[in-house]
Design a protein around this motif. Structure first.
Motif, PDB file in Angstrom:
ATOM      1  N   HIS A 249       0.842  -1.195   0.000  1.00 36.60           N
ATOM      2  CA  HIS A 249       0.000   0.000   0.000  1.00 36.60           C
ATOM      3  C   HIS A 249       0.874   1.241   0.000  1.00 36.60           C
ATOM      4  O   HIS A 249       1.954   1.277   0.564  1.00 36.60           O
ATOM      5  N   GLY A 250       0.382   2.287  -0.673  1.00 41.14           N
ATOM      6  CA  GLY A 250       1.173   3.479  -0.900  1.00 41.14           C
ATOM      7  C   GLY A 250       1.320   4.309   0.351  1.00 41.14           C
ATOM      8  O   GLY A 250       0.695   4.060   1.367  1.00 41.14           O
ATOM      9  N   PRO A 251       2.139   5.362   0.257  1.00 46.77           N
ATOM     10  CA  PRO A 251       2.406   6.180   1.427  1.00 46.77           C
ATOM     11  C   PRO A 251       1.258   7.113   1.806  1.00 46.77           C
ATOM     12  O   PRO A 251       1.218   7.609   2.916  1.00 46.77           O
ATOM     13  N   SER A 252       0.307   7.379   0.890  1.00 44.52           N
ATOM     14  CA  SER A 252      -0.770   8.317   1.211  1.00 44.52           C
ATOM     15  C   SER A 252      -1.767   7.666   2.159  1.00 44.52           C
ATOM     16  O   SER A 252      -2.360   6.640   1.820  1.00 44.52           O
ATOM     17  N   PRO A 253      -1.978   8.254   3.361  1.00 47.64           N
ATOM     18  CA  PRO A 253      -2.928   7.654   4.299  1.00 47.64           C
ATOM     19  C   PRO A 253      -4.355   7.684   3.742  1.00 47.64           C
ATOM     20  O   PRO A 253      -4.710   8.560   2.955  1.00 47.64           O
ATOM     21  N   ARG A 254      -5.150   6.714   4.149  1.00 44.76           N
ATOM     22  CA  ARG A 254      -6.551   6.651   3.724  1.00 44.76           C
ATOM     23  C   ARG A 254      -7.424   6.651   4.976  1.00 44.76           C
ATOM     24  O   ARG A 254      -7.798   5.601   5.490  1.00 44.76           O
ATOM     25  N   PRO A 255      -7.759   7.857   5.501  1.00 50.28           N
ATOM     26  CA  PRO A 255      -8.599   7.900   6.694  1.00 50.28           C
ATOM     27  C   PRO A 255     -10.040   7.517   6.377  1.00 50.28           C
ATOM     28  O   PRO A 255     -10.494   7.670   5.245  1.00 50.28           O
ATOM     29  N   ALA A 256     -10.740   7.001   7.369  1.00 50.23           N
ATOM     30  CA  ALA A 256     -12.158   6.666   7.197  1.00 50.23           C
ATOM     31  C   ALA A 256     -12.831   6.720   8.558  1.00 50.23           C
ATOM     32  O   ALA A 256     -12.210   6.453   9.586  1.00 50.23           O
ATOM     33  N   SER A 257     -14.128   7.098   8.559  1.00 47.55           N
ATOM     34  CA  SER A 257     -14.924   7.159   9.786  1.00 47.55           C
ATOM     35  C   SER A 257     -16.003   6.089   9.731  1.00 47.55           C
ATOM     36  O   SER A 257     -16.621   5.871   8.687  1.00 47.55           O
ATOM     37  N   PHE A 258     -16.237   5.420  10.875  1.00 43.95           N
ATOM     38  CA  PHE A 258     -17.188   4.309  10.945  1.00 43.95           C
ATOM     39  C   PHE A 258     -18.271   4.589  11.974  1.00 43.95           C
ATOM     40  O   PHE A 258     -17.992   5.050  13.082  1.00 43.95           O
ATOM     41  N   SER A 259     -19.521   4.290  11.586  1.00 46.47           N
ATOM     42  CA  SER A 259     -20.655   4.395  12.504  1.00 46.47           C
ATOM     43  C   SER A 259     -21.727   3.417  12.025  1.00 46.47           C
ATOM     44  O   SER A 259     -21.607   2.832  10.950  1.00 46.47           O
ATOM     45  N   ALA A 260     -22.757   3.224  12.849  1.00 46.85           N
ATOM     46  CA  ALA A 260     -23.850   2.315  12.467  1.00 46.85           C
ATOM     47  C   ALA A 260     -25.174   2.980  12.790  1.00 46.85           C
ATOM     48  O   ALA A 260     -25.511   3.169  13.959  1.00 46.85           O
TER      49      ALA A 260
ATOM     50  N   PRO B 251      -8.773  -7.248   2.086  1.00 45.76           N
ATOM     51  CA  PRO B 251      -9.237  -6.362   1.018  1.00 45.76           C
ATOM     52  C   PRO B 251     -10.760  -6.401   0.972  1.00 45.76           C
ATOM     53  O   PRO B 251     -11.357  -7.457   1.135  1.00 45.76           O
ATOM     54  N   GLY B 252     -11.375  -5.243   0.796  1.00 43.81           N
ATOM     55  CA  GLY B 252     -12.840  -5.193   0.735  1.00 43.81           C
ATOM     56  C   GLY B 252     -13.517  -5.081   2.086  1.00 43.81           C
ATOM     57  O   GLY B 252     -14.741  -5.207   2.183  1.00 43.81           O
ATOM     58  N   PHE B 253     -12.760  -4.792   3.146  1.00 41.21           N
ATOM     59  CA  PHE B 253     -13.344  -4.689   4.493  1.00 41.21           C
ATOM     60  C   PHE B 253     -14.424  -3.611   4.557  1.00 41.21           C
ATOM     61  O   PHE B 253     -15.524  -3.851   5.060  1.00 41.21           O
ATOM     62  N   ASP B 254     -14.124  -2.409   4.039  1.00 41.68           N
ATOM     63  CA  ASP B 254     -15.095  -1.316   4.102  1.00 41.68           C
ATOM     64  C   ASP B 254     -16.394  -1.706   3.389  1.00 41.68           C
ATOM     65  O   ASP B 254     -17.494  -1.482   3.908  1.00 41.68           O
ATOM     66  N   ALA B 255     -16.266  -2.306   2.205  1.00 43.49           N
ATOM     67  CA  ALA B 255     -17.452  -2.678   1.428  1.00 43.49           C
ATOM     68  C   ALA B 255     -18.260  -3.750   2.155  1.00 43.49           C
ATOM     69  O   ALA B 255     -19.496  -3.719   2.156  1.00 43.49           O
ATOM     70  N   LEU B 256     -17.579  -4.691   2.788  1.00 46.24           N
ATOM     71  CA  LEU B 256     -18.286  -5.748   3.522  1.00 46.24           C
ATOM     72  C   LEU B 256     -19.085  -5.143   4.668  1.00 46.24           C
ATOM     73  O   LEU B 256     -20.271  -5.474   4.872  1.00 46.24           O
ATOM     74  N   MET B 257     -18.473  -4.250   5.438  1.00 50.95           N
ATOM     75  CA  MET B 257     -19.167  -3.644   6.578  1.00 50.95           C
ATOM     76  C   MET B 257     -20.337  -2.782   6.102  1.00 50.95           C
ATOM     77  O   MET B 257     -21.416  -2.782   6.712  1.00 50.95           O
ATOM     78  N   THR B 258     -20.131  -2.050   5.002  1.00 52.57           N
ATOM     79  CA  THR B 258     -21.220  -1.235   4.449  1.00 52.57           C
ATOM     80  C   THR B 258     -22.384  -2.132   4.011  1.00 52.57           C
ATOM     81  O   THR B 258     -23.559  -1.830   4.248  1.00 52.57           O
ATOM     82  N   GLY B 259     -22.049  -3.278   3.403  1.00 53.40           N
ATOM     83  CA  GLY B 259     -23.071  -4.209   2.951  1.00 53.40           C
ATOM     84  C   GLY B 259     -23.925  -4.752   4.083  1.00 53.40           C
ATOM     85  O   GLY B 259     -25.087  -5.120   3.880  1.00 53.40           O
ATOM     86  N   LEU B 260     -23.354  -4.820   5.296  1.00 52.59           N
ATOM     87  CA  LEU B 260     -24.100  -5.302   6.458  1.00 52.59           C
ATOM     88  C   LEU B 260     -24.900  -4.201   7.139  1.00 52.59           C
ATOM     89  O   LEU B 260     -25.702  -4.489   8.024  1.00 52.59           O
ATOM     90  N   GLY B 261     -24.639  -2.935   6.748  1.00 51.65           N
ATOM     91  CA  GLY B 261     -25.417  -1.832   7.314  1.00 51.65           C
ATOM     92  C   GLY B 261     -24.619  -0.767   8.014  1.00 51.65           C
ATOM     93  O   GLY B 261     -25.195   0.199   8.533  1.00 51.65           O
ATOM     94  N   ALA B 262     -23.306  -0.896   8.064  1.00 49.84           N
ATOM     95  CA  ALA B 262     -22.475   0.144   8.676  1.00 49.84           C
ATOM     96  C   ALA B 262     -22.367   1.349   7.724  1.00 49.84           C
ATOM     97  O   ALA B 262     -22.614   1.235   6.524  1.00 49.84           O
ATOM     98  N   THR B 263     -22.022   2.495   8.295  1.00 47.38           N
ATOM     99  CA  THR B 263     -21.745   3.696   7.471  1.00 47.38           C
ATOM    100  C   THR B 263     -20.257   3.971   7.520  1.00 47.38           C
ATOM    101  O   THR B 263     -19.665   4.077   8.592  1.00 47.38           O
ATOM    102  N   VAL B 264     -19.662   4.057   6.341  1.00 45.95           N
ATOM    103  CA  VAL B 264     -18.229   4.347   6.233  1.00 45.95           C
ATOM    104  C   VAL B 264     -18.076   5.628   5.430  1.00 45.95           C
ATOM    105  O   VAL B 264     -18.537   5.729   4.298  1.00 45.95           O
ATOM    106  N   ALA B 265     -17.472   6.630   6.069  1.00 45.62           N
ATOM    107  CA  ALA B 265     -17.318   7.938   5.398  1.00 45.62           C
ATOM    108  C   ALA B 265     -15.842   8.236   5.204  1.00 45.62           C
ATOM    109  O   ALA B 265     -15.027   7.936   6.057  1.00 45.62           O
TER     110      ALA B 265
END
Length: 447
Positions: free
Chosen positions: A2-13, A433-447
Motif C-alpha cells: 500500500h502506498g504512502p498516502s494515508p486513507r482515513p475513514a470514519s465508521f458508525s452504524a 481487502p474489501g473490508f469497508d465494502a463488507l461492513m457497508t453491505g451489512l449496514g455500517a456507514t463508512v465515510a
C-alpha cells in the motif's frame, strides 16, 4: 504494497447489522499453500486464496526464486502453481520485499535456510521494527548465516546451507511462525528435524505438510508438549487446495454483530481449526449468541457458517491457555470487553507488544480516547465495560500501520455515539481487502 498516502475513514452504524457475507481466504493457509505448492513437483491448484498484500508478497518472492505462479484470468480465485521441487529454489536476483508481512518473512527464511542460496529481506517501516531473532536462532543452529540489522531486524541477509543440519528445537515461546520456519527448513535437510512445542499453536503447517506428502509425525511427551518430527529431503506432490474463510477476519463482523443492538448476520465458509477459533468460544463464554451451521471438512480443515445475534456480553478473565489460538483476535476482543457488563481481565499477552504495533499500548490508548475505562498491564489489559451503553467515540485513532488495530476501531465506531475515525485504513489491504465494502453491505456507514 500500500502506498504512502494515508486513507482515513470514519465508521458508525445507523441501525442493526443484517445479512450474509463471506470473508477473505485464511491468511495462514494461503501463505502455506503457495509455499508448499512452489516446492511440489508438478502443478497445484489453489481456490479461494487471500489476495491481500501479505500473500501477494509471498507469491512475488516465490516467483523470484523460480516458481511459476499464475492467477487465472476471469476466475478471480483460482491460482495455478508449478513447483520447482524441494531443494530447487533459485537464487533471487533482487531483494525480497516482504511489505508488512511477518509471516512471509519468517516462513520464507525457513524455506531458504536449507537451500544453497543467499537472499536479502526488506520490508515496510512497520515490519522493519519487528525483531526476527526468534527465527534467526534455530535457523543459525541448522547452519544458515543470518546478518540482520541492529536488534535482529530487517533489512536482513540470509545465506542458506545445503545440506543443512537437522536439529531438535524446543520453542522458548509459543509461535506458529517459528515452528513453521524450522519445519520448512527441515524439508530440505537430511535426517529428522524436530520441534518441541510446550504450548500448542496453530497447526496448519503440520496438516498441509502431511497433505503434500511429507513424512511428519506428531507425538506428546509426558509433560503434554507436542513433538513434531519431519523427515527431510521430502518429495512433495501437487495438490488441489480450497482455502476456507479466515477466522481472524471473521472476528470483526462477528464482534460487530454481537455489539450493535438488533443485529443478526451469517458469516459463511469460515475455517474453524481448533488451534485458531478460540475467540468464538471466549465470546460464547461471555454470553455471545454464536452458532455454527453447515459444519463440514474441506481439505482436512473444519469449516462452518457462523450465525451471530446481538447479545449482552459479560466481562470475564480470559483463559491464558487460549492465547496462542487467538493471539491476533485480542484487539477486537478488547472492543467487545469495553461494551460488556463488568470487568474483563486479559493477561499473558506479551506477544502483542511485538506485533505490527505494540497492540497492548495502542489499544489502551485508543480505547481511552473513545471513552472506555482501561488499565494497561505489562502483559495485557483490564477493561471495565459499559454494560452495553455506547462509547463516546468521536476521536481519530492512530492505527500505527496495523491492520488489526484499524479494523478493531472500525468496529468500535459502530457502537459509539459519535463516529470513530481511523487515520489510515490502507494497511487493512494486507489481510482484508474489501473490508469497508463488507461492513457497508451489512449496514455500517463508512465515510
Amino acid at each position: 504494497m500500500h502506498g504512502p498516502s494515508p486513507r482515513p475513514a470514519s465508521f458508525s452504524a445507523p441501525g442493526p447489522l443484517r445479512g450474509s457475507t463471506g470473508v477473505p481466504g485464511d491468511k495462514s493457509i494461503s501463505h502455506r499453500s503457495l509455499m508448499l505448492s512452489a516446492l511440489a513437483v508438478g502443478e497445484s491448484r489453489v481456490e479461494g486464496l487471500l489476495t491481500g498484500e501479505d500473500v501477494l508478497a509471498t507469491a512475488a518472492a516465490l516467483r523470484a526464486m523460480g516458481a511459476d505462479i499464475v492467477r487465472e484470468s476471469g476466475a478471480d480465485d483460482v491460482w495455478r502453481i508449478h513447483g520447482v521441487g524441494v531443494g530447487g529454489l533459485l537464487q533471487p536476483e533482487a531483494a525480497l520485499d516482504m511489505g508488512n508481512s511477518g509471516t512471509s518473512t519468517r516462513l520464507l527464511m525457513g524455506l531458504i535456510a536449507s537451500h544453497a542460496i543467499t537472499a536479502t529481506f526488506i520490508g515496510d517501516a512497520s515490519l522493519s521494527k519487528r525483531p526476527m531473532n526468534r527465527v534467526i536462532e534455530p535457523l543459525s543452529l541448522m547452519g544458515a548465516e543470518v546478518t540482520p540489522s541492529p536488534g535482529g531486524r530487517l533489512p536482513l541477509m540470509l545465506r542458506g546451507l545445503c545440506p543443512a543440519v537437522p536439529i531438535e528445537y524446543r520453542l522458548p515461546v509459543a509461535s506458529a511462525q517459528v515452528k513453521s520456519a524450522v519445519l520448512l527448513a527441515g524439508l530440505n535437510t537430511p535426517g529428522i528435524t524436530r520441534v518441541i512445542e510446550p504450548i500448542a499453536t496453530r497447526d496448519h503447517s503440520e496438516r498441509m505438510l502431511r497433505g503434500f506428502g511429507a513424512e511428519l509425525t506428531v507425538e506428546q511427551d509426558a509433560d503434554g508438549a507436542r513433538i513434531i518430527s519431519i523427515r527431510g529431503e521430502a518429495e512433495l506432490k501437487p495438490q488441489h487446495i480450497v482455502v476456507p474463510g479466515d477466522p481472524s477476519s471473521a472476528a470483526f463482523p462477528v464482534v460487530a454483530a454481537l455489539l450493535v443492538p438488533g443485529s443478526e448476520i451469517t458469516v459463511t465458509n469460515v475455517g474453524l481449526n481448533p488451534t485458531r477459533a478460540a475467540l468464538f468460544d471466549v465470546l460464547r463464554t461471555m454470553g455471545g449468541d454464536i452458532s455454527f451451521i453447515n459444519t463440514r471438512e474441506v481439505g482436512g480443515e473444519p469449516v462452518a457458517d457462523i450465525v451471530v445475534r446481538h447479545s449482552v456480553l459479560k466481562g470475564i478473565e480470559t483463559p491464558v491457555e487460549t492465547v496462542a489460538s487467538m493471539v491476533d483476535e485480542y484487539p477486537v476482543l478488547f472492543v467487545a470487553a469495553a461494551l460488556a457488563e463488568g470487568r474483563t481481565v486479559a493477561r499473558g499477552l506479551e506477544e502483542l507488544r511485538v506485533k505490527e504495533s505494540d497492540r497492548i499500548a495502542v489499544m489502551a490508548e485508543g480505547l481511552r480516547a473513545i471513552g472506555a475505562r482501561v488499565e494497561e498491564l505489562e502483559d495485557g489489559l483490564i477493561i471495565d465495560g459499559t454494560g452495553g451503553d455506547r462509547l463516546a467515540g468521536g476521536a481519530t485513532i492512530a492505527a500505527r500501520l496495523d491492520h488489526r488495530i484499524a479494523m478493531s476501531f472500525a468496529v468500535a465506531g459502530l457502537v459509539s455515539k459519535a463516529a470513530v475515525t481511523i487515520d489510515d485504513m490502507g494497511p487493512v489491504a494486507t489481510s482484508f481487502p474489501g473490508f469497508d465494502a463488507l461492513m457497508t453491505g451489512l449496514g455500517a456507514t463508512v465515510a
